[in-house]
Design an enzyme around this catalytic site. Structure first.
Site, PDB file in Angstrom:
ATOM      1  N   LYS A   1      11.112 -28.217  -2.880  1.00 20.31           N
ATOM      2  CA  LYS A   1      12.360 -28.988  -2.774  1.00 20.31           C
ATOM      3  C   LYS A   1      12.592 -29.855  -4.017  1.00 20.31           C
ATOM      4  O   LYS A   1      13.711 -29.921  -4.514  1.00 20.31           O
ATOM      5  CB  LYS A   1      12.342 -29.894  -1.525  1.00 20.31           C
ATOM      6  CG  LYS A   1      12.213 -29.131  -0.210  1.00 20.31           C
ATOM      7  CD  LYS A   1      12.392 -30.047   0.995  1.00 20.31           C
ATOM      8  CE  LYS A   1      11.335 -31.131   1.141  1.00 20.31           C
ATOM      9  NZ  LYS A   1       9.964 -30.624   1.436  1.00 20.31           N
TER      10      LYS A   1
ATOM     11  N   ARG B   1      14.162 -35.822   8.382  1.00 20.14           N
ATOM     12  CA  ARG B   1      12.917 -35.190   8.840  1.00 20.14           C
ATOM     13  C   ARG B   1      12.789 -35.237  10.354  1.00 20.14           C
ATOM     14  O   ARG B   1      11.827 -34.685  10.887  1.00 20.14           O
ATOM     15  CB  ARG B   1      11.728 -35.934   8.232  1.00 20.14           C
ATOM     16  CG  ARG B   1      11.155 -35.291   6.963  1.00 20.14           C
ATOM     17  CD  ARG B   1      10.086 -36.236   6.466  1.00 20.14           C
ATOM     18  NE  ARG B   1       9.023 -35.688   5.699  1.00 20.14           N
ATOM     19  CZ  ARG B   1       8.962 -35.677   4.367  1.00 20.14           C
ATOM     20  NH1 ARG B   1       9.982 -36.085   3.656  1.00 20.14           N
ATOM     21  NH2 ARG B   1       7.894 -35.245   3.756  1.00 20.14           N
TER      22      ARG B   1
ATOM     23  N   ARG C   1      -1.050 -28.762  -6.569  1.00 21.13           N
ATOM     24  CA  ARG C   1      -0.310 -29.958  -6.983  1.00 21.13           C
ATOM     25  C   ARG C   1      -1.229 -31.175  -6.945  1.00 21.13           C
ATOM     26  O   ARG C   1      -1.125 -32.056  -7.795  1.00 21.13           O
ATOM     27  CB  ARG C   1       0.887 -30.169  -6.042  1.00 21.13           C
ATOM     28  CG  ARG C   1       1.742 -31.344  -6.433  1.00 21.13           C
ATOM     29  CD  ARG C   1       3.008 -31.435  -5.607  1.00 21.13           C
ATOM     30  NE  ARG C   1       2.784 -32.105  -4.342  1.00 21.13           N
ATOM     31  CZ  ARG C   1       3.711 -32.211  -3.383  1.00 21.13           C
ATOM     32  NH1 ARG C   1       4.899 -31.673  -3.548  1.00 21.13           N
ATOM     33  NH2 ARG C   1       3.445 -32.841  -2.273  1.00 21.13           N
TER      34      ARG C   1
ATOM     35  N   ARG D   1      -1.187 -37.714  -6.378  1.00 19.12           N
ATOM     36  CA  ARG D   1      -0.628 -38.296  -5.155  1.00 19.12           C
ATOM     37  C   ARG D   1      -1.731 -38.513  -4.138  1.00 19.12           C
ATOM     38  O   ARG D   1      -2.508 -37.606  -3.870  1.00 19.12           O
ATOM     39  CB  ARG D   1       0.455 -37.363  -4.572  1.00 19.12           C
ATOM     40  CG  ARG D   1       1.820 -37.637  -5.136  1.00 19.12           C
ATOM     41  CD  ARG D   1       2.844 -36.676  -4.612  1.00 19.12           C
ATOM     42  NE  ARG D   1       2.952 -36.681  -3.159  1.00 19.12           N
ATOM     43  CZ  ARG D   1       4.013 -36.181  -2.503  1.00 19.12           C
ATOM     44  NH1 ARG D   1       5.022 -35.658  -3.182  1.00 19.12           N
ATOM     45  NH2 ARG D   1       4.053 -36.205  -1.191  1.00 19.12           N
TER      46      ARG D   1
ATOM     47  N   ARG E   1       0.392 -33.234   7.342  1.00 22.12           N
ATOM     48  CA  ARG E   1       1.825 -33.200   6.995  1.00 22.12           C
ATOM     49  C   ARG E   1       2.488 -31.913   7.482  1.00 22.12           C
ATOM     50  O   ARG E   1       3.645 -31.920   7.892  1.00 22.12           O
ATOM     51  CB  ARG E   1       2.013 -33.418   5.486  1.00 22.12           C
ATOM     52  CG  ARG E   1       1.938 -34.913   5.158  1.00 22.12           C
ATOM     53  CD  ARG E   1       1.629 -35.200   3.709  1.00 22.12           C
ATOM     54  NE  ARG E   1       2.525 -34.560   2.797  1.00 22.12           N
ATOM     55  CZ  ARG E   1       2.177 -34.167   1.572  1.00 22.12           C
ATOM     56  NH1 ARG E   1       0.937 -34.355   1.136  1.00 22.12           N
ATOM     57  NH2 ARG E   1       3.047 -33.599   0.796  1.00 22.12           N
TER      58      ARG E   1
HETATM   59  P1  AMP Z   1       7.629 -36.361   0.439  1.00 19.39           P
HETATM   60  O1  AMP Z   1       7.495 -36.711  -0.996  1.00 19.39           O
HETATM   61  O2  AMP Z   1       9.038 -36.029   0.836  1.00 19.39           O
HETATM   62  O3  AMP Z   1       6.646 -35.310   0.876  1.00 19.39           O
HETATM   63  O4  AMP Z   1       7.250 -37.679   1.265  1.00 19.39           O
HETATM   64  C1  AMP Z   1       5.967 -38.281   1.168  1.00 19.39           C
HETATM   65  C2  AMP Z   1       5.707 -39.139   2.410  1.00 19.39           C
HETATM   66  O5  AMP Z   1       6.703 -40.178   2.494  1.00 19.39           O
HETATM   67  C3  AMP Z   1       5.810 -38.400   3.735  1.00 19.39           C
HETATM   68  O6  AMP Z   1       4.603 -37.746   4.088  1.00 19.39           O
HETATM   69  C4  AMP Z   1       6.152 -39.545   4.689  1.00 19.39           C
HETATM   70  O7  AMP Z   1       5.015 -40.339   4.970  1.00 19.39           O
HETATM   71  C5  AMP Z   1       7.107 -40.385   3.849  1.00 19.39           C
HETATM   72  N1  AMP Z   1       8.510 -39.934   4.000  1.00 19.39           N
HETATM   73  C6  AMP Z   1       9.315 -39.386   3.033  1.00 19.39           C
HETATM   74  N2  AMP Z   1      10.527 -39.089   3.512  1.00 19.39           N
HETATM   75  C7  AMP Z   1      10.507 -39.439   4.819  1.00 19.39           C
HETATM   76  C8  AMP Z   1      11.462 -39.361   5.869  1.00 19.39           C
HETATM   77  N3  AMP Z   1      12.680 -38.848   5.669  1.00 19.39           N
HETATM   78  N4  AMP Z   1      11.092 -39.824   7.095  1.00 19.39           N
HETATM   79  C9  AMP Z   1       9.867 -40.342   7.311  1.00 19.39           C
HETATM   80  N5  AMP Z   1       8.918 -40.437   6.362  1.00 19.39           N
HETATM   81  C10 AMP Z   1       9.224 -39.989   5.127  1.00 19.39           C
END
Ligand code: AMP
Length: 190
Positions: free
Chosen positions: A14, A90, A129, A135, A146
């Site tokens: 994404k 999400r 990654r 990260r 996740r």
């Molecule tokens: P991402 O970079 O989108 O994978 O997000 C990393 C982490 O941030 C996720 O595993 C969640 O803990 C938190 N996070 C990001 N976007 C959301 C969302 N829309 N709702 C809830 N938690 C989020």
């Protein structure tokens, strides 16, 4: 305005595809994960509250996420041609919240692009990654968590958007360029 959700599991690409879309279509990128990581880095109260949740691979609360997104949309809506949402919504509550927010602001969602990638490939990509990104949520245990949260909380959104005739599936398994061409073909028709 062209407002799209780029949908898919962690590791679907994404972030990579968002960068290409915003560059060509001149849209504003809203990645809730990036915003949260920046809050953590700046050690804001929000960042400090979110860090433990993120490191465990769980979801930050819907209220916090929706407030964050509203703030960014309000700040930019007069200056941009549209938004690309990446990693948001999400949950069904977030999707409902986005619809309500759009209605309040007189905006609409143009479409949801869903990147489909099978799970072994996702885990593979995320582990790769992990070596490069640093990260703190890219460890094998958290990656699995996740994926599980994605299956339970996020997958129901596919049906939600399908029912609203907003869903477009794109095979996320080719090269970055191949995948982008398929996304592009869809966006040009929206
Ligand atoms: P991402 O970079 O989108 O994978 O997000 C990393 C982490 O941030 C996720 O595993 C969640 O803990 C938190 N996070 C990001 N976007 C959301 C969302 N829309 N709702 C809830 N938690 C989020």
């Amino acid at each position: 305005m062209l407002n799209i959700v780029l949908f898919g599991p962690p590791g679907a690409g994404k972030g990579t595809q968002s960068e290409k879309i915003i560059a060509e279509f001149n849209l504003f990128h809203i990645s809730t994960g990036n915003i949260l990581r920046e809050e953590v880095k700046q050690q804001t109260p929000l960042g400090m509250a979110a860090k433990a949740v993120m490191d465990a691979g769980k979801l930050v609360s819907d209220d916090i996420i929706l407030q964050m997104v509203e703030k960014v949309i309000q700040e930019h809506k007069h200056k941009v041609k549209g938004f690309v949402f990446d990693g948001f919504p999400r949950t069904i509550a977030q999707a409902d919240g986005l619809m309500a927010l759009f209605q309040k602001l007189g905006l609409s969602l143009s479409g949801v692009i869903s990147l489909t990638v099978d799970e072994p490939e996702l885990i593979n990509r995320l582990l790769k990654r992990a070596q490069a990104s640093g990260r703190t949520d890219d460890t094998e245990e958290v990656i699995k968590k996740r994926q599980e949260v994605y299956r339970n909380e996020t997958v129901p959104l596919l049906q939600y958007y399908q029912e609203r005739n907003l869903l477009y599936n794109v095979n996320g398994m080719g090269t970055i360029e191949e995948i982008y061409q398929n996304i592009r073909n869809i966006l040009q028709k929206l």
